[in-house]
Design an enzyme around this catalytic site. Structure first.
Site, PDB file in Angstrom:
ATOM      1  N   SER A 107      18.455   4.293 -31.773  1.00 58.81           N
ATOM      2  CA  SER A 107      18.975   5.652 -31.708  1.00 58.81           C
ATOM      3  C   SER A 107      20.500   5.686 -31.740  1.00 58.81           C
ATOM      4  CB  SER A 107      18.471   6.347 -30.438  1.00 58.81           C
ATOM      5  OG  SER A 107      18.795   5.601 -29.303  1.00 58.81           O
ATOM      6  N   GLN A 109      23.713   6.777 -30.197  1.00 54.44           N
ATOM      7  CA  GLN A 109      23.875   6.956 -28.764  1.00 54.44           C
ATOM      8  C   GLN A 109      25.315   6.706 -28.363  1.00 54.44           C
ATOM      9  OE1 GLN A 109      22.499   2.784 -26.985  1.00 54.44           O
ATOM     10  NE2 GLN A 109      20.859   3.693 -28.188  1.00 54.44           N
ATOM     11  N   HIS A 111      27.494   5.709 -24.409  1.00 56.53           N
ATOM     12  CA  HIS A 111      27.314   5.391 -22.991  1.00 56.53           C
ATOM     13  C   HIS A 111      28.438   6.035 -22.183  1.00 56.53           C
ATOM     14  CE1 HIS A 111      24.267   2.685 -24.346  1.00 56.53           C
ATOM     15  NE2 HIS A 111      25.129   2.025 -25.082  1.00 56.53           N
ATOM     16  N   LYS A 134      28.345   1.499 -19.168  1.00 59.62           N
ATOM     17  CA  LYS A 134      27.603   0.508 -19.936  1.00 59.62           C
ATOM     18  C   LYS A 134      28.366   0.107 -21.204  1.00 59.62           C
ATOM     19  CE  LYS A 134      23.118  -0.343 -22.072  1.00 59.62           C
ATOM     20  NZ  LYS A 134      21.956   0.263 -22.695  1.00 59.62           N
ATOM     21  N   GLU A 136      29.421  -2.317 -24.090  1.00 56.86           N
ATOM     22  CA  GLU A 136      28.641  -3.423 -24.660  1.00 56.86           C
ATOM     23  C   GLU A 136      29.332  -3.988 -25.886  1.00 56.86           C
ATOM     24  OE1 GLU A 136      24.881  -1.381 -24.989  1.00 56.86           O
ATOM     25  OE2 GLU A 136      25.416  -0.425 -26.860  1.00 56.86           O
ATOM     26  N   HIS A 274      27.438   5.282 -31.542  1.00 51.70           N
ATOM     27  CA  HIS A 274      27.068   4.094 -32.321  1.00 51.70           C
ATOM     28  C   HIS A 274      25.549   4.001 -32.480  1.00 51.70           C
ATOM     29  CE1 HIS A 274      26.753   2.810 -28.100  1.00 51.70           C
ATOM     30  NE2 HIS A 274      25.797   1.982 -28.501  1.00 51.70           N
ATOM     31  N   ARG A 293      21.564  10.031 -25.925  1.00 50.17           N
ATOM     32  CA  ARG A 293      21.112   9.870 -27.313  1.00 50.17           C
ATOM     33  C   ARG A 293      21.391  11.095 -28.172  1.00 50.17           C
ATOM     34  NH1 ARG A 293      17.633   7.194 -24.122  1.00 50.17           N
ATOM     35  NH2 ARG A 293      17.411   4.961 -24.583  1.00 50.17           N
ATOM     36  N   LYS A 299      13.034   9.768 -28.201  1.00 44.05           N
ATOM     37  CA  LYS A 299      13.310   9.928 -26.770  1.00 44.05           C
ATOM     38  C   LYS A 299      14.116  11.194 -26.518  1.00 44.05           C
ATOM     39  CE  LYS A 299      13.307   4.968 -25.734  1.00 44.05           C
ATOM     40  NZ  LYS A 299      14.135   3.834 -25.328  1.00 44.05           N
TER      41      LYS A 299
END
Length: 421
Positions: A107, A109, A111, A134, A136, A274, A293, A299
């Site tokens: 998806s 999304q 953070h 989060k 990453e 991203h 998302r 979802k």
């Protein structure tokens, strides 16, 4: 007897539907290297989780250790984290290390940062399970494709001009505002936010009709041998085949399409939109499940939060590749050190000519993954030799060094995650 502070792990595999199937998956191939696991050909092997996350706590492979999981062991011996890490992260391992094998897009999304994460968790704990940020980082193992950050404004304006279906969702007013904002960064961010929010807030029936129209047009142009690149046709049809009728298909006109060659990385800080599209990568992240998302998903989509939080700074795709640094004191070591304290990833490439190599101690617990090569490992804190081969995962307590006696003719490749405060 002194406790064992270096030991191998059996790590959790996640079989999400978007993963590559059977031995096409780097995750499956690595796990088979380290464990006698029977791989089922049609089953997806999406993620390997190397860490102490409660949803996938690694099992300890050493019968001299009474604790069965890494999380239990760290709780018992928090000093293994290193004193700075232990204090900064309340006795928890601050990162989750992963391998991902992506077959269909994940998806779109973003953070939240820590402040927003705390607010979202307080308001909607069912959607935002913790209060952590989060950040990453993805490091490509094979050619890796993703979407990341907003494109330069000129590119978005060109798509608005050449893709009437996209223009219809954004609307004349917002598109015109974006065109007039060029050259004024603050105005551009505002206008971009307006354009993106308009598209994301579109009624479902409206955007599905426009999407079907666009897909039909691009398919016909392609069949007639026309170049569809001005509509980003190849990517559009691929995403639409995976997520028909999904608003995320239109986001390819807003977001950069980034292709990483093996060894290249992208870092995804707070509020950076991203999506991973295809390929295999090493991923490291802060320990959190907070994801907002925007599409390419079945979802929960939180349009308001997403449109409010995003970083609307347009930049070219090339700027999204995160630079790694050669370690001046060790020619085998490349460091991927993002601007967050939670994690750093180190790549260790031992050339064929080197048969004895020392993995230097760091003042942090670390997790080591073997991508290529074989070695015997001796470490004062292991008490007996450990065999290393492709897929082996080791937990190394803070300030412990390892001696590798390399037996593979072509050298070794390892990745190590730690927190270098």
């Amino acid at each position: 007897m002194e406790e064992v502070r270096v030991f191998p792990l059996t790590c959790a595999v996640q079989n999400y539907a978007w993963g590559k199937a059977g031995l096409d998956s780097e995750v499956a191939r690595l796990v088979v290297g380290g464990e006698p696991l029977a791989v089922i050909e049609e089953k997806p092997y999406a993620e390997l989780w190397m860490g102490a996350h409660p949803k996938g706590d690694a099992q300890i492979k050493d019968n001299r250790i009474t604790q069965t999981t890494l999380g239990q062991w760290i709780a018992h011996y928090p000093a293994c984290l290193g004193s700075k890490v232990k204090d900064a992260f309340q006795g928890q391992l601050p990162f989750l290390f992963k391998v991902l094998s992506v077959n269909t897009a994940l998806s779109i999304q973003a953070h939240p940062n820590k402040d927003l994460a705390a607010r979202l968790h307080a308001q909607f704990p069912e959607h935002y399970p913790d209060t952590n940020h989060k950040p990453e980082m993805a490091i490509a193992l094979t050619r890796f494709q993703g979407l990341c950050g907003f494109r330069p404004v000129e590119e978005i304006l060109a798509f608005l001009q050449r893709v009437p279906e996209f223009h219809a969702l954004v609307g004349n007013e917002a598109a015109e505002e974006l065109r007039r904002s060029v050259g004024d960064d603050a105005r551009t961010s505002q206008a971009l936010k307006k354009c993106f929010t308009r598209m994301m807030s579109c009624e479902k029936k409206v955007f599905v009709d426009e999407l079907n129209e666009l897909v039909k047009r691009v398919t016909e142009e392609g069949a007639a041998g026309k170049d569809t690149s001005s509509s980003n046709g190849e990517l559009l049809l691929r995403l639409h085949s995976q997520y028909p009728g999904d608003i995320g298909c239109f986001s390819i006109y807003f977001l950069n399409y980034v292709v990483l060659e093996p060894g290249q990385a992208m870092f995804l800080g707070a509020n950076e939109p991203h999506a991973y599209i295809y390929g295999d990568c090493i991923e490291c992240m802060a320990c959190s499940d907070n994801t907002v998302r925007a599409g390419l998903t079945r979802k929960y989509i939180d349009v308001n939060t997403l449109c409010e939080m995003l970083n609307y700074s347009p930049a070219p795709a090339s700027s999204k590749i995160f630079a790694c640094v050669q370690d001046p004191s060790d020619p085998c070591v490349t460091v991927y050190d993002p601007p967050v304290p939670d994690f750093t990833v180190i790549k260790i490439q031992v050339p064929a000519s080197v048969k004895e190599y020392t993995v230097a101690p760091v003042d942090s617990a670390s997790i080591l993954l073997v991508i290529e090569g074989d070695a015997m490992v001796t470490a004062p804190a292991a008490h007996s030799d450990i065999t290393m081969r492709r897929g082996t995962v080791l937990f190394v307590s803070a300030n412990e060094s390892l001696s590798l006696h390399v037996s593979s003719p072509s050298g070794m490749v390892l990745f190590r995650a730690c927190s270098l405060l």
